[in-house]
Design a protein around this motif. Structure first.
Motif, PDB file in Angstrom:
ATOM      1  N   HIS A 191       1.016  -1.130   0.163  1.00 29.60           N
ATOM      2  CA  HIS A 191      -0.168   0.004  -0.118  1.00 29.60           C
ATOM      3  C   HIS A 191       0.922   1.052   0.115  1.00 29.60           C
ATOM      4  CE1 HIS A 191      -4.024  -1.764   0.383  1.00 29.60           C
ATOM      5  NE2 HIS A 191      -3.495  -2.791   1.024  1.00 29.60           N
ATOM      6  N   HIS A 202      -4.115   3.099   5.847  1.00 32.34           N
ATOM      7  CA  HIS A 202      -4.829   1.698   5.533  1.00 32.34           C
ATOM      8  C   HIS A 202      -5.712   1.087   6.701  1.00 32.34           C
ATOM      9  CE1 HIS A 202      -5.939  -2.186   4.046  1.00 32.34           C
ATOM     10  NE2 HIS A 202      -5.211  -2.819   4.990  1.00 32.34           N
ATOM     11  N   LYS A 213      -8.860  -3.959   0.475  1.00 33.13           N
ATOM     12  CA  LYS A 213      -8.747  -2.638   0.527  1.00 33.13           C
ATOM     13  C   LYS A 213      -8.846  -2.069   2.009  1.00 33.13           C
ATOM     14  CE  LYS A 213      -9.009  -1.632  -4.384  1.00 33.13           C
ATOM     15  NZ  LYS A 213      -9.605  -0.871  -5.393  1.00 33.13           N
ATOM     16  N   ALA A 214      -9.966  -2.492   2.551  1.00 33.87           N
ATOM     17  CA  ALA A 214     -10.289  -1.980   3.926  1.00 33.87           C
ATOM     18  C   ALA A 214     -10.821  -3.120   4.732  1.00 33.87           C
ATOM     19  CB  ALA A 214     -11.219  -0.722   3.928  1.00 33.87           C
ATOM     20  N   THR A 221     -13.177   0.010  -1.836  1.00 34.22           N
ATOM     21  CA  THR A 221     -12.577   1.148  -1.734  1.00 34.22           C
ATOM     22  C   THR A 221     -11.673   1.042  -0.354  1.00 34.22           C
ATOM     23  OG1 THR A 221     -14.163   2.351  -0.058  1.00 34.22           O
ATOM     24  CG2 THR A 221     -14.502   2.268  -2.530  1.00 34.22           C
ATOM     25  N   ARG A 222     -10.896   2.034  -0.034  1.00 31.96           N
ATOM     26  CA  ARG A 222      -9.927   2.143   1.145  1.00 31.96           C
ATOM     27  C   ARG A 222     -10.759   2.711   2.274  1.00 31.96           C
ATOM     28  NH1 ARG A 222      -5.947   2.030  -2.935  1.00 31.96           N
ATOM     29  NH2 ARG A 222      -4.515   0.320  -2.644  1.00 31.96           N
TER      30      ARG A 222
END
Length: 468
Positions: A308, A314, A341-342, A367-368
């Motif tokens: 990342h 993150h 990502k999350a 999405t993050r």
């Protein structure tokens, strides 16, 4: 469930993070779970919501209990489900507790099989006890006229009975007005009027006490070992920060051999990084013998993070390990895979042996930002038989269990709170199999625009269980 993949483990190393090996699902022992099933009479057609469900196994391995806040009238404020066959099926849920409760809930089991359920009333807490494996509860809890109250001015309560002494029960929370963490002790199994406040959880003059600001703590459920030592997980912001700033300090407040009114806890710093954001939302601590594990979900704050480029932002799941009863702690061990990502609302439990640990969490590849309306969340379980050095992974939900935001700032949220504030995982003490219990609302989709309350879902491990 995701399909079984036979893939070698990959070693990951990040600056400031413990090195670990992550294994694709099926690496090592084959890991499999049952299809996630919704508990009875819960939304969208039933009336017992399932946000932030708590789960606990009796030591007989057969009896399992699940609670979630928000019962239905006229009988109580907490939804209660029980299983008598190790979680293979659950009885129809019902309401117990207090008509003025339903704010938060917790469930645990004493050394004599007593089932303890706590129901938040804010002005106090209703404490409900069952001495017949959850069939009935005392103190008016089956009717909603609860008469056993503990802990004035309460928020986010936890009940923690001793694993060996049937008369010893702890009750903890932070007070509603100032969010000062407090612990109460009963030496009569939680009888009405029997709880007495322990000494200060934030030791006077300690770093944790000096960092405290009114309204600025996040307290998870304590753990208690067979020697009676109590471990209380606490998150705080830095001194001088406002209570709306990220909480970047993680402490375990320890009371060796338990606490009473004369005890001062020892506050051990587990982790601190000024760029961290750890309160997303509750911290955890669990133990097996001398080995302790603690866990948080959020931003660990390291600028260089594996896979990342903006890793210091993150949202992941992180595990910490102590081999000496909480005196010293490892660097954070990243649990979630790089492709997620999350991650959000992680939970941890320990298996039959000190090296056995499992975590459950929501994760998205969309999405993050956990608060994004675009997210599609699934639930994942990570299992380690090596004290967190290597993990096997299993996706519990084939399709999204939640669409959109998961807000992790509690009552400060303006949306995205349908799942509430945590999920739960437990281990059957007889079989070594994990049971994941989590909220879900897959029936509320972007296309239909529905907003029904979340329901509790359960998934039981059926292969690759911990060995006793």
């Amino acid at each position: 469930m995701g399909r079984i993949a036979r893939t070698a483990c990959t070693t990951l190393a990040a600056v400031g993070l413990a090195t670990l090996a992550v294994c694709a699902p099926g690496a090592g022992a084959r890991v499999a779970f049952t299809h996630a099933s919704k508990l009875r009479n819960s939304p969208p057609k039933g009336n017992l919501p399932g946000g932030e469900p708590s789960v606990v196994f009796d030591r007989d391995g057969r009896h399992v209990y699940v609670v979630a806040p928000g019962g239905e009238e006229p009988s109580g404020g907490v939804g209660f489900w029980r299983s008598t066959n190790a979680g293979r099926s659950f009885k129809r849920g019902r309401s117990i507790g207090s008509l003025v409760g339903g704010g938060d809930s917790d469930v645990d089991i004493g050394a004599d099989h007593t089932v303890y359920v706590a129901d938040l009333e804010v002005v106090a807490n209703a404490l409900c006890r069952s001495h017949n494996f959850g069939r009935t509860f005392d103190s008016g809890c089956d009717t909603g006229i609860a008469t056993n109250h503990a802990g004035p001015d309460s928020d986010r309560e936890w009940v923690t009975p001793s694993p060996v002494n049937p008369n010893l029960v702890y009750f903890s929370y932070h007070d509603f007005a100032g969010e000062m963490p407090v612990v109460y002790r009963s030496e009569s199994g939680g009888d009405p009027g029997s709880f007495v406040a322990c000494g200060p959880v934030l030791a006077p003059g300690s770093q944790a006490e000096q960092n405290f600001a009114t309204g600025g703590t996040n307290q998870g459920k304590p753990a208690i070992d067979r020697a009676g030592t109590l471990y209380d997980p606490i998150l705080e912001p830095d001194a001088g920060d406002t209570v709306s700033d990220p909480y970047d300090r993680f402490y375990i407040a320890i009371a060796r051999h338990g606490c009473d009114s004369g005890t001062t806890f020892k506050d051990v710093l587990v982790y601190h990084n000024p760029r961290a954001n750890l309160a997303n939302i509750f911290p955890y601590v669990v133990n097996r013998g001398k080995r302790l594990y603690a866990a948080v979900t959020g931003v660990i704050g390291k600028r260089r993070h594996t896979h990342h480029k903006r890793g210091h932002r993150h949202f992941g799941v992180y595990l910490f390990r102590s081999n000496d009863r909480g005196r010293h702690w490892s660097k954070p061990i990243r649990v979630n895979l790089p492709k997620f990502k999350a991650s959000s609302l992680g939970a941890v439990t320990v298996g039959p042996k000190p090296r056995d640990v499992a975590l459950g969490f929501y994760r998205t590849r969309t999405t993050r930002n956990p608060a994004s309306k675009k997210n599609r969340w699934k639930y994942e379980v990570a299992i380690s038989r090596s004290s967190g050095r290597r993990f096997s992974y299993r996706r519990i939900t084939r399709h999204p269990i939640h669409f959109g935001a998961i807000c992790t700032t509690g009552i400060l949220c303006s949306g995205g709170r349908n799942l509430l504030d945590f999920s739960s995982v437990g281990v059957n003490p007889k079989s070594g199999c994990v049971l994941a219990v989590f909220a879900g609302d897959p029936y509320d989709t972007p296309s239909n625009g529905r907003d029904a309350e979340a329901a509790p879902y359960v998934s039981r491990q059926r292969a690759g269980c911990f060995k006793r």
